[in-house]
Design a protein around this motif. Structure first.
Motif, PDB file in Angstrom:
ATOM      1  N   PHE A 111       1.981  -2.320   7.908  1.00 61.84           N
ATOM      2  CA  PHE A 111       0.750  -3.018   8.300  1.00 61.84           C
ATOM      3  C   PHE A 111       0.306  -3.960   7.194  1.00 61.84           C
ATOM      4  N   ASP A 112      -0.444  -4.974   7.607  1.00 61.55           N
ATOM      5  CA  ASP A 112      -1.014  -5.955   6.695  1.00 61.55           C
ATOM      6  C   ASP A 112      -2.406  -6.280   7.229  1.00 61.55           C
ATOM      7  N   VAL A 113      -3.441  -6.034   6.443  1.00 63.23           N
ATOM      8  CA  VAL A 113      -4.813  -6.277   6.889  1.00 63.23           C
ATOM      9  C   VAL A 113      -5.534  -7.133   5.857  1.00 63.23           C
ATOM     10  N   SER A 114      -6.566  -7.841   6.299  1.00 61.15           N
ATOM     11  CA  SER A 114      -7.359  -8.650   5.381  1.00 61.15           C
ATOM     12  C   SER A 114      -8.782  -8.767   5.908  1.00 61.15           C
ATOM     13  N   GLY A 115      -9.697  -9.117   5.014  1.00 60.26           N
ATOM     14  CA  GLY A 115     -11.080  -9.355   5.406  1.00 60.26           C
ATOM     15  C   GLY A 115     -12.010  -8.176   5.232  1.00 60.26           C
ATOM     16  N   GLY A 116     -11.499  -7.012   4.808  1.00 60.76           N
ATOM     17  CA  GLY A 116     -12.361  -5.861   4.565  1.00 60.76           C
ATOM     18  C   GLY A 116     -12.034  -4.659   5.433  1.00 60.76           C
ATOM     19  N   TRP A 117     -11.245  -3.748   4.892  1.00 62.35           N
ATOM     20  CA  TRP A 117     -10.833  -2.534   5.618  1.00 62.35           C
ATOM     21  C   TRP A 117     -10.965  -1.333   4.695  1.00 62.35           C
ATOM     22  N   SER A 118     -11.072  -0.155   5.293  1.00 62.35           N
ATOM     23  CA  SER A 118     -11.140   1.074   4.503  1.00 62.35           C
ATOM     24  C   SER A 118     -10.147   2.086   5.070  1.00 62.35           C
ATOM     25  N   VAL A 119      -9.707   2.988   4.193  1.00 64.96           N
ATOM     26  CA  VAL A 119      -8.759   4.024   4.581  1.00 64.96           C
ATOM     27  C   VAL A 119      -9.378   5.388   4.308  1.00 64.96           C
ATOM     28  N   ASN A 120      -9.358   6.258   5.293  1.00 64.42           N
ATOM     29  CA  ASN A 120      -9.852   7.623   5.145  1.00 64.42           C
ATOM     30  C   ASN A 120      -8.653   8.561   5.174  1.00 64.42           C
ATOM     31  N   HIS A 121      -8.347   9.165   4.014  1.00 65.62           N
ATOM     32  CA  HIS A 121      -7.169  10.024   3.930  1.00 65.62           C
ATOM     33  C   HIS A 121      -7.414  11.404   4.526  1.00 65.62           C
ATOM     34  N   ASN A 122      -8.669  11.754   4.748  1.00 69.11           N
ATOM     35  CA  ASN A 122      -8.961  13.040   5.397  1.00 69.11           C
ATOM     36  C   ASN A 122      -8.664  12.962   6.898  1.00 69.11           C
ATOM     37  N   SER A 123      -9.168  11.905   7.538  1.00 69.70           N
ATOM     38  CA  SER A 123      -8.925  11.733   8.970  1.00 69.70           C
ATOM     39  C   SER A 123      -7.660  10.926   9.243  1.00 69.70           C
ATOM     40  N   LYS A 124      -7.066  10.364   8.161  1.00 67.17           N
ATOM     41  CA  LYS A 124      -5.859   9.538   8.253  1.00 67.17           C
ATOM     42  C   LYS A 124      -6.078   8.372   9.212  1.00 67.17           C
ATOM     43  N   THR A 125      -7.120   7.627   8.920  1.00 63.78           N
ATOM     44  CA  THR A 125      -7.460   6.458   9.745  1.00 63.78           C
ATOM     45  C   THR A 125      -7.620   5.213   8.865  1.00 63.78           C
ATOM     46  N   ILE A 126      -7.328   4.061   9.454  1.00 64.13           N
ATOM     47  CA  ILE A 126      -7.534   2.750   8.839  1.00 64.13           C
ATOM     48  C   ILE A 126      -8.507   2.011   9.737  1.00 64.13           C
ATOM     49  N   ASN A 164       0.831  -1.196   0.000  1.00 63.71           N
ATOM     50  CA  ASN A 164       0.000   0.000   0.000  1.00 63.71           C
ATOM     51  C   ASN A 164       0.867   1.249   0.000  1.00 63.71           C
ATOM     52  N   LYS A 165       0.504   2.208  -0.821  1.00 67.37           N
ATOM     53  CA  LYS A 165       1.188   3.502  -0.816  1.00 67.37           C
ATOM     54  C   LYS A 165       0.133   4.595  -0.686  1.00 67.37           C
ATOM     55  N   PHE A 166       0.188   5.324   0.427  1.00 68.97           N
ATOM     56  CA  PHE A 166      -0.784   6.367   0.714  1.00 68.97           C
ATOM     57  C   PHE A 166      -0.255   7.731   0.270  1.00 68.97           C
ATOM     58  N   PRO A 167      -1.131   8.710   0.147  1.00 65.69           N
ATOM     59  CA  PRO A 167      -0.670  10.062  -0.219  1.00 65.69           C
ATOM     60  C   PRO A 167       0.114  10.743   0.897  1.00 65.69           C
ATOM     61  N   TYR A 168       0.034  10.199   2.120  1.00 71.23           N
ATOM     62  CA  TYR A 168       0.780  10.744   3.254  1.00 71.23           C
ATOM     63  C   TYR A 168       1.609   9.619   3.865  1.00 71.23           C
ATOM     64  N   PRO A 169       2.636   9.929   4.635  1.00 70.50           N
ATOM     65  CA  PRO A 169       3.422   8.875   5.283  1.00 70.50           C
ATOM     66  C   PRO A 169       2.533   7.964   6.111  1.00 70.50           C
ATOM     67  N   VAL A 170       2.773   6.653   6.058  1.00 74.50           N
ATOM     68  CA  VAL A 170       1.927   5.708   6.779  1.00 74.50           C
ATOM     69  C   VAL A 170       1.969   5.964   8.288  1.00 74.50           C
ATOM     70  N   SER A 171       3.060   6.567   8.762  1.00 79.42           N
ATOM     71  CA  SER A 171       3.180   6.861  10.196  1.00 79.42           C
ATOM     72  C   SER A 171       2.184   7.917  10.660  1.00 79.42           C
ATOM     73  N   ASP A 172       1.587   8.655   9.712  1.00 83.63           N
ATOM     74  CA  ASP A 172       0.588   9.665  10.074  1.00 83.63           C
ATOM     75  C   ASP A 172      -0.779   9.042  10.351  1.00 83.63           C
ATOM     76  N   TYR A 173      -0.957   7.774   9.983  1.00 83.22           N
ATOM     77  CA  TYR A 173      -2.267   7.139  10.080  1.00 83.22           C
ATOM     78  C   TYR A 173      -2.441   6.416  11.418  1.00 83.22           C
ATOM     79  N   LYS A 174      -3.702   6.235  11.805  1.00 85.45           N
ATOM     80  CA  LYS A 174      -4.038   5.511  13.018  1.00 85.45           C
ATOM     81  C   LYS A 174      -4.967   4.345  12.669  1.00 85.45           C
ATOM     82  N   LEU A 175      -4.759   3.218  13.353  1.00 88.98           N
ATOM     83  CA  LEU A 175      -5.664   2.088  13.220  1.00 88.98           C
ATOM     84  C   LEU A 175      -6.799   2.298  14.222  1.00 88.98           C
ATOM     85  N   VAL A 176      -8.036   2.358  13.720  1.00 83.36           N
ATOM     86  CA  VAL A 176      -9.194   2.614  14.576  1.00 83.36           C
ATOM     87  C   VAL A 176     -10.095   1.379  14.576  1.00 83.36           C
ATOM     88  N   VAL A 177     -10.209   0.737  15.738  1.00 80.76           N
ATOM     89  CA  VAL A 177     -10.978  -0.504  15.860  1.00 80.76           C
ATOM     90  C   VAL A 177     -11.863  -0.430  17.098  1.00 80.76           C
TER      91      VAL A 177
END
Length: 304
Positions: free
Chosen positions: A284-299, A228-241
């Motif tokens: 990170f490695d995810v499977s089974g159905g995930w979404s990424v929000n680049h506005n809130s920088k969340t996975i 995965n390559k995001f428009p922002y550094p992956v370190s800026d994102y948070k995993l929200v579960v």
């Protein structure tokens, strides 16, 4: 702006309905927007009865006197959903007044849309709604592509690749699938998508309406997203579960204060994330159905 128009065919009743709806949408009163919508509607209504007054003789008993239709017309300006007024407006009249024909309804809707487009503020609202709708379609199309090629649709058994067909969004025509070929589609609002299927890997390069590119490779058999390559550094994102969705969670210390967190969630979702010593995602490695929000920088897990 509306002096001489407010006391029109329907008096102040429609004006009051529009005013109430705008307050409901925005949480406060917007007199300017209220006036603009009312003026377009009133002028279109006057034009309609000037054209077809010999057929629909009683405006107060016509389809335009229905409050549900006025509400639908006002809703068509806003972002909530895409409204097809030709299909959704109630065509029935009251008190033996004839139902409006499809031809005459088309005249009214075209007249109303033309008047709204001539107003700078309303045109801006309608254009933004169009962009939002096209962006949604673009995202839905990517999802449909992945469902088709991964077999994760309602079909339990995916078709052979030789039987796959894709849709050219520019022409609406079916085009044959060719493995290893890049398919590039563009939208009027600037959204673009480039996708390719090779072996068990679906590669998707996507540009959103803000000009941000993101890239993902999906493994058909595993249903996982890799490289995965995001428009922002992956370190800026948070995993929200949601903690209630976690079945198992294992944390394994690594060197230099890094650690790996593995989770199994409800509904077949899994995640494996490596964090640095400041709790920032490094991999990170995810499977089974995930979404990424680049506005809130969340996975986060994708809600199907």
């Amino acid at each position: 702006m509306l002096e001489g128009i407010l006391i029109g065919i329907f008096g102040n009743s429609i004006f009051a309905i529009i005013q109430g709806m705008i307050t409901a949408f925005f949480g406060d009163k917007d007199d300017d927007l209220n006036d603009r919508i009312y003026e377009s509607l009133e002028l279109a209504t006057k034009d309609f009865f000037k054209q077809y007054g010999e057929i629909y003789r009683k405006p107060h008993s016509s389809f335009l006197a229905r409050e549900s239709n006025i509400r639908l017309i006002v809703q068509s300006v806003y972002f909530g959903r895409n409204i097809d007024m030709l299909e959704e407006l109630d065509k029935r009249g009251f008190d033996n007044e004839p139902d409006v024909s499809q031809e005459h309804l088309h005249y009214f809707v075209s007249s109303l849309e033309k008047l709204m487009r001539e107003d700078f503020i309303l045109d801006k609202l309608l254009e933004e709604k169009t962009h939002i709708h096209e962006s949604k379609l673009a995202n839905e199309n990517i999802k449909e592509i992945l469902e088709v090629v991964t077999g994760q649709s309602n079909n339990t058994t995916p078709e052979k690749k030789s039987n796959w067909q894709l849709t050219d969004l520019a022409t609406g025509e079916e085009i044959p699938f060719r493995e290893g070929k890049k398919y590039h589609q563009k939208y009027s609002n600037g959204v673009e998508q480039i996708f390719m299927i090779k072996g068990d890997i679906v590669s998707v390069d996507f540009k959103d309406e803000h000009g941000r590119w993101s890239y993902h490779e999906i493994d058909i058999k595993k249903g996982s997203a890799n490289n995965n390559k995001f428009p922002y550094p992956v370190s800026d994102y948070k995993l929200v579960v949601n903690e209630l969705d976690i079945i198992n969670k294992t944390v394994t210390p690594l060197s230099n204060g890094y650690y790996q967190e593995e989770m199994t969630l409800k509904w077949g979702r899994t995640s494996k994330v490596i964090y640095d010593n400041k709790n920032r995602i490094q991999q990170f490695d995810v499977s089974g159905g995930w979404s990424v929000n680049h506005n809130s920088k969340t996975i986060s897990p994708y809600n199907k």
